[in-house]
Design a protein around this motif. Structure first.
Motif, short mmCIF file in Angstrom:
data_model
loop_
_atom_site.label_atom_id
_atom_site.label_comp_id
_atom_site.label_asym_id
_atom_site.label_seq_id
_atom_site.Cartn_x
_atom_site.Cartn_y
_atom_site.Cartn_z
N ALA A 1 0.85 -1.21 0.00
CA ALA A 1 0.00 0.00 0.00
C ALA A 1 0.88 1.25 0.00
CB ALA A 1 -0.92 -0.01 1.22
N LEU A 2 1.98 1.21 0.76
CA LEU A 2 2.91 2.35 0.77
C LEU A 2 3.48 2.58 -0.63
CD1 LEU A 2 5.15 2.03 3.97
CD2 LEU A 2 3.78 3.99 3.33
N ALA A 3 3.82 1.48 -1.32
CA ALA A 3 4.37 1.60 -2.68
C ALA A 3 3.33 2.17 -3.64
CB ALA A 3 4.86 0.23 -3.16
N ALA B 1 7.97 -2.76 8.20
CA ALA B 1 7.29 -3.72 9.08
C ALA B 1 7.28 -3.20 10.52
CB ALA B 1 7.97 -5.08 9.01
N ALA B 2 8.40 -2.56 10.90
CA ALA B 2 8.49 -2.04 12.27
C ALA B 2 7.50 -0.89 12.47
CB ALA B 2 9.91 -1.57 12.54
N ALA B 3 7.20 -0.15 11.39
CA ALA B 3 6.33 1.03 11.52
C ALA B 3 4.89 0.74 11.10
CB ALA B 3 6.89 2.15 10.67
N ALA B 4 4.59 -0.51 10.72
CA ALA B 4 3.24 -0.83 10.21
C ALA B 4 2.21 -0.76 11.34
CB ALA B 4 3.25 -2.23 9.60
N PRO B 5 1.01 -0.24 11.05
CA PRO B 5 -0.04 -0.24 12.08
C PRO B 5 -0.51 -1.67 12.35
CG PRO B 5 -0.94 0.46 9.98
CD PRO B 5 0.52 0.26 9.76
N ALA B 6 -1.06 -1.91 13.52
CA ALA B 6 -1.53 -3.26 13.86
C ALA B 6 -2.75 -3.62 13.01
CB ALA B 6 -1.88 -3.31 15.33
N PHE B 7 -2.83 -4.88 12.62
CA PHE B 7 -3.97 -5.31 11.80
C PHE B 7 -5.29 -5.06 12.52
CE2 PHE B 7 -7.04 -8.75 10.95
CZ PHE B 7 -7.35 -8.40 9.64
N CYS C 1 0.99 4.20 -2.84
CA CYS C 1 0.64 5.58 -2.46
C CYS C 1 1.88 6.47 -2.41
CB CYS C 1 -0.05 5.59 -1.09
SG CYS C 1 -1.56 4.66 -1.07
N ALA C 2 2.91 6.09 -3.14
CA ALA C 2 4.15 6.89 -3.24
C ALA C 2 4.71 7.25 -1.86
CB ALA C 2 3.91 8.14 -4.07
N GLY C 3 4.62 6.33 -0.91
CA GLY C 3 5.24 6.53 0.40
C GLY C 3 4.42 7.35 1.38
N ASP C 4 3.19 7.75 0.98
CA ASP C 4 2.33 8.53 1.88
C ASP C 4 1.69 7.58 2.89
OD1 ASP C 4 0.27 9.97 3.09
OD2 ASP C 4 -0.12 11.16 1.30
N ARG C 5 2.18 7.63 4.12
CA ARG C 5 1.78 6.66 5.14
C ARG C 5 0.28 6.76 5.49
NH1 ARG C 5 3.93 3.68 9.68
NH2 ARG C 5 2.25 3.68 11.17
N ALA C 6 -0.20 7.99 5.65
CA ALA C 6 -1.61 8.17 6.02
C ALA C 6 -2.52 7.64 4.91
CB ALA C 6 -1.89 9.65 6.28
N GLU C 7 -2.15 7.94 3.68
CA GLU C 7 -2.97 7.47 2.55
C GLU C 7 -2.89 5.94 2.44
OE1 GLU C 7 -2.75 9.80 -1.06
OE2 GLU C 7 -3.07 7.99 -2.22
N ALA C 8 -1.70 5.39 2.70
CA ALA C 8 -1.53 3.93 2.64
C ALA C 8 -2.43 3.25 3.67
CB ALA C 8 -0.07 3.56 2.86
#
Lengths: 169, 106
Positions: free
Chosen positions: A21-23, B21-27, A25-32
């Motif tokens: 999802a990050l890939a 993976a370390a920064a991923a939100p919890a499922f 969304c071009a690295g946009d974490r909130a959007e991912a």
């Protein structure tokens, strides 16, 4: 597939799906996170159904890619129309600065080099190198022919190598 | 690209994957937020309906205005005099003698 089995499978591939999802969304974490959440919602309420024709992960990546494209379209519309109540507000996009700071220098360089590639090349390289997916499965996720996926893979890899070597020099 | 270069690239991507993976939100967190969201399709239906009603209203109003407006003829025949481009062929020398009755003085 039963809802409980679906949830178990989703939980199992969740970290990989977040990376994908990050890939998308071009690295946009909130959007991912938004995209991944919407994808899970589609799957759990039955709007997206797994028919077993491919591996679960391949199918999930297809759903995430499709949802990311929908979200991008909505944001583009949101720039022109005042549709904030629909959740279509425009976003500036791009990588989250806080997340970028938490990255190692090597990863930041790689992310910058990937961002300079066309979307399709970036996505094929991500699937093959980051997710360890075969080129054939990457073609299935991106809904392109195997030949097209191979071309994106070769061109993307050559361009990425050039950029990384240029950064090192 | 050779295998060594591929392996190097793979290693760099693996490092990126570990950081993500370390920064991923919890499922469970995403799952529970997703469960609370209203379905998006439900929010789009009123918008599509409103747009359709607006388009129909505009088309109907436009049609009504057009039908009520007095229709002017495109060309007013009372103010137009048409002349054939070949009229000059009918003008023959001495035509003025033919338009009047000759007066004979005998």
């Amino acid at each position: 597939m039963q809802p409980a089995d679906l949830e178990r499978e989703l939980d199992h591939v969740h970290t990989a799906a977040f990376g994908w999802a990050l890939a998308c969304c071009a690295g946009d974490r909130a959007e991912a996170e938004d995209v991944l959440q919407t994808s899970y919602l589609k799957i759990l309420d039955g709007r997206a159904r797994f028919d077993g024709r491919s591996a679960f992960r391949t199918w999930l990546f297809g759903v995430v890619r499709h949802t990311a494209a929908e979200t991008r379209r909505r944001h583009r519309i949101g720039r022109w129309l005042p549709l904030g109540w629909l959740g279509a507000a425009a976003r500036d996009g791009g990588p989250d600065p806080a997340a970028a700071l938490a990255r190692s220098e090597e990863s930041r360089v790689l992310e910058r080099a990937l961002a300079a590639l066309p979307a399709r090349q970036r996505q094929v390289l991500h699937l093959v190198f980051y997710q360890d997916v075969s080129i054939a499965d990457a073609a299935r996720v991106l809904r392109v022919s195997l030949g097209t996926a191979r071309t994106h893979y070769e061109r993307g890899k050559a361009a990425l190598r050039r950029t990384l070597e240029g950064d090192r020099a | 690209m050779n295998d060594a270069a591929d392996r190097k690239l793979r290693d760099r991507f693996a490092a990126l994957r570990r950081e993500d993976a370390a920064a991923a939100p919890a499922f469970a967190a995403l799952r529970s937020t997703a469960a609370r969201q209203p379905p998006r399709r439900g929010r789009l239906v009123p918008l599509a309906g409103a747009i359709a009603v607006a388009v129909v209203a505009i088309v109907a109003a436009f049609g009504l205005l057009r039908s009520r407006a007095p229709r002017e003829p495109l060309v007013s025949l009372s103010t137009t005099r048409w002349q054939s481009p070949t009229d000059f062929l009918l003008r023959v020398p001495g035509a003025q003698y033919l338009e009047t009755v000759p007066r004979l003085t005998l």
